[in-house]
Design a protein around this motif. Sequence first.
Motif, PDB file in Angstrom:
ATOM      1  N   ASP A 188      49.572  20.288 -63.913  1.00 63.11           N
ATOM      2  CA  ASP A 188      50.875  20.484 -63.059  1.00 63.11           C
ATOM      3  C   ASP A 188      50.350  21.084 -61.624  1.00 63.11           C
ATOM      4  N   LYS A 189      50.340  20.091 -60.598  1.00 65.06           N
ATOM      5  CA  LYS A 189      49.812  20.479 -59.345  1.00 65.06           C
ATOM      6  C   LYS A 189      50.561  21.695 -58.658  1.00 65.06           C
ATOM      7  N   GLU A 190      52.074  21.419 -58.581  1.00 73.69           N
ATOM      8  CA  GLU A 190      53.048  22.396 -58.356  1.00 73.69           C
ATOM      9  C   GLU A 190      52.530  23.997 -58.895  1.00 73.69           C
ATOM     10  N   LYS A 191      52.583  23.976 -60.161  1.00 70.87           N
ATOM     11  CA  LYS A 191      52.208  25.134 -60.778  1.00 70.87           C
ATOM     12  C   LYS A 191      50.767  25.738 -60.350  1.00 70.87           C
ATOM     13  N   ALA A 194      48.200  30.499 -54.963  1.00 70.36           N
ATOM     14  CA  ALA A 194      48.744  31.503 -53.919  1.00 70.36           C
ATOM     15  C   ALA A 194      48.951  32.568 -54.208  1.00 70.36           C
ATOM     16  N   ALA A 195      49.455  33.063 -55.590  1.00 73.20           N
ATOM     17  CA  ALA A 195      49.817  34.472 -56.165  1.00 73.20           C
ATOM     18  C   ALA A 195      48.411  35.209 -56.045  1.00 73.20           C
ATOM     19  N   LEU A 253      49.223  25.331 -57.928  1.00 72.04           N
ATOM     20  CA  LEU A 253      49.263  25.860 -56.542  1.00 72.04           C
ATOM     21  C   LEU A 253      49.990  27.148 -56.082  1.00 72.04           C
ATOM     22  N   GLU A 254      50.917  27.169 -56.963  1.00 71.24           N
ATOM     23  CA  GLU A 254      51.746  28.533 -57.084  1.00 71.24           C
ATOM     24  C   GLU A 254      50.946  29.657 -57.454  1.00 71.24           C
ATOM     25  N   ILE A 255      50.215  29.442 -58.641  1.00 73.20           N
ATOM     26  CA  ILE A 255      49.134  30.454 -59.241  1.00 73.20           C
ATOM     27  C   ILE A 255      48.045  30.844 -58.305  1.00 73.20           C
ATOM     28  N   GLU A 265      48.749  29.863 -66.506  1.00 72.40           N
ATOM     29  CA  GLU A 265      48.323  31.160 -65.896  1.00 72.40           C
ATOM     30  C   GLU A 265      47.115  31.555 -66.076  1.00 72.40           C
ATOM     31  N   ASN A 270      45.925  34.876 -54.279  1.00 71.20           N
ATOM     32  CA  ASN A 270      45.139  34.706 -52.827  1.00 71.20           C
ATOM     33  C   ASN A 270      43.935  34.042 -52.605  1.00 71.20           C
TER      34      ASN A 270
END
Length: 315
Positions: free
Chosen positions: A40-43, A49-50, A45-47, A16, A52
């Motif tokens: 970690d690409k998935e993590k 997105a959060a 991308l999640e951050i 984060e 914006n």
Amino acid sequence: MLKIGVDAMGGDYAPEAAVKGAVMALDEVGADTRIVLFGDKEKILEILAAENCPADRFDIVATTEVIEMGDHPAKAFQAKSNSSITVGFGYLAKGLIDGFASAGSTGAMMVGSMYASKPIEGVIRPTITSLVPTVTGRPALLLDVGLNVDCKPEVLVQYGLIGSVYAQTVLGIENPRVAVLNIGEEEAKGNAQAKAVHEMMKGTDRFNFVGNVEGSHIFSGKIADVIVCDGFVGNVVLKMAEGLYRINKALGGNNKFWEAMNYENVGGTPVLGINHPVVIGHGGSTPLAIKSMIRTTEQVAKADFTAHLKGVFEN
């Protein structure tokens, strides 16, 4: 296009803090700078997105492993070949990125610096350095701050040269003043190491040696722009400064000098004497510290410090 690699998995608050810090850095790095995130690409991308933040503002290199703080640095660097640090150094060695920064395992970062980037030919021992604020408003450079706790005099003389080149190319200080940290300003003061270093530096024409500097003048800016010491002494000074900053802040003190001592605003410690720009961040780095670490890495890379230092050692 300048590419700065960032270990998204490094630090106590990763990913984060690392990703948020990279997002903060977007508005401050040059238009010709691209940040490359390793992790970690998935993590990641999640951050993003959060936050914006469009993912296409970064290059993302997917990795599946993390070198933890408790891992043996050398063993983990080899065994975890798909870790963010190991892959990041692989990209750096191949010239796919122009600098690499991490708030992760300091040991693993040093392993990568020594065996992937490698020391510049002629450098006896690389060093890590820290900017220290002065009341003049212009920072001074302190080295070593913890990498080599025992140093032979000839190593410290090289640190004077390395620090002088850094001060000129990265900090923009013309003819920087180089001094040895000692218990007194007189030439005869100090232990055997300090006396030997003073004697060797006094005879050099490679940099502007101005003699000894006492601890009381480290933050004055009156004596020196580059302050040389072994890593034991330098780390004690650095930790003392960090402690004084925390005490001053708790007591309500707040001005430009003290804020310049906040590691979050400095961001990281450059490794000097290796073939690429590498910056090591504090394990407890916040997003602000990560942003500052990225800016420091960009600054070193844009100044082409490594090429300048290579040229000096070639001569």
